[in-house]
Design a protein around this motif. Sequence first.
Motif, PDB file in Angstrom:
ATOM      1  N   CYS A  51       1.039  -0.970   0.195  1.00  0.00           N
ATOM      2  CA  CYS A  51      -0.088  -0.113  -0.001  1.00  0.00           C
ATOM      3  C   CYS A  51       1.132   1.429   0.083  1.00  0.00           C
ATOM      4  O   CYS A  51       2.322   1.510  -0.157  1.00  0.00           O
ATOM      5  CB  CYS A  51      -1.133   0.310   1.094  1.00  0.00           C
ATOM      6  N   THR A  52       0.520   2.866  -0.075  1.00  0.00           N
ATOM      7  CA  THR A  52       0.906   2.943  -0.085  1.00  0.00           C
ATOM      8  C   THR A  52       1.447   4.282   1.210  1.00  0.00           C
ATOM      9  O   THR A  52       0.872   3.506   2.414  1.00  0.00           O
ATOM     10  CB  THR A  52       0.242   4.628  -0.695  1.00  0.00           C
ATOM     11  N   THR A  57      10.195   9.692   2.679  1.00  0.00           N
ATOM     12  CA  THR A  57       8.438   9.604   3.183  1.00  0.00           C
ATOM     13  C   THR A  57       8.539  10.795   4.055  1.00  0.00           C
ATOM     14  O   THR A  57       9.168  10.001   4.980  1.00  0.00           O
ATOM     15  CB  THR A  57       8.384   8.201   3.275  1.00  0.00           C
TER      16      THR A  57
END
Length: 319
Positions: A37-38, A93
């Motif tokens: 998933c992101t 991120t």
Amino acid sequence: MRYCIGIDLGGTNIAGGLADLDGRLLLTDSVPTGLPCTADAIADRIAMLCRAMVQKAGFALEDAAWVGVGAPGSVDTATGTVLYANNLEFHNTPLAELLTRRLGRPVFVDNDANAAAWGEYCAGAGKGSRSMVMVTLGTGVGGGVVLDGRILTGCNGAAAELGHFVIQQDGLECNCGLRGCFEQYGSVTALIRQARDAMAAHPESALWQLAGGDAANVNGRVVFDAARSGDATACQVVDTYIGYLCVGVTSIINIFQPEILCIGGGISRQGDLLIQPLRAYNAAHGYSRGTGPQTNVVAARLFGDAGIIGAALLGKTIN
């Protein structure tokens, strides 16, 4: 009530907890990470877990002093950015920013091994000391270094890779690309490999019985239980394994000379059978032997809670 939130972000589960500002856990919970998933989806799940725990405790989110996250990979702690975590597919991120946006609280992020070491330092085996190194023995060898009340991160967030210094030149190939790394000899994975090799050579060993006749069932506890029963093969495996640990741990002590060296991971529950030889070897072979205060080698106290507690206390500065 003022409290803090700790998150241990893993590839399979996101574990969380609420703690008071001294690191006493109030409750814990978890949700699946949900890979693939992101990063946004992971941030959503973390925020959902935080809100669920706060609601369950009957607290107000606004009373949380901060949220701390222990994440795999290398982390820029100044910005809360995960620079690289391959299992999460994180690349630069901005995890702290993503969570602050969702929760409206200050967010601190560090490497998960550093967070676990910080937990032991603040609320476990290292409590009250000025310096502690935690060596975690599991699938690999990890850990964290706390010197003068601060986590050592290095210039790039990748300090304290304690499994990746060489103890055997031209030794076994490591997944980091080097040969002979401490991890290839001192991890529980290495212990299991050594035990299975010994079992193949000694079909009479009690290791077979304790493993239910299947070498695939061997784990660290089986090997130590067989050694405690007096099985010669298991004793030889344990002696060889602890010999490698002695070399690696004493090398780490020689570099950092901490007040406390804490052995973490499930195998640390083996107690004196594991810890006493490490103390004895360092006393006999350590660089600073006989010159004054010596590092105290101890077992971890927080076990599986270290990561959550340490993450929860990432906003706490020790002066």
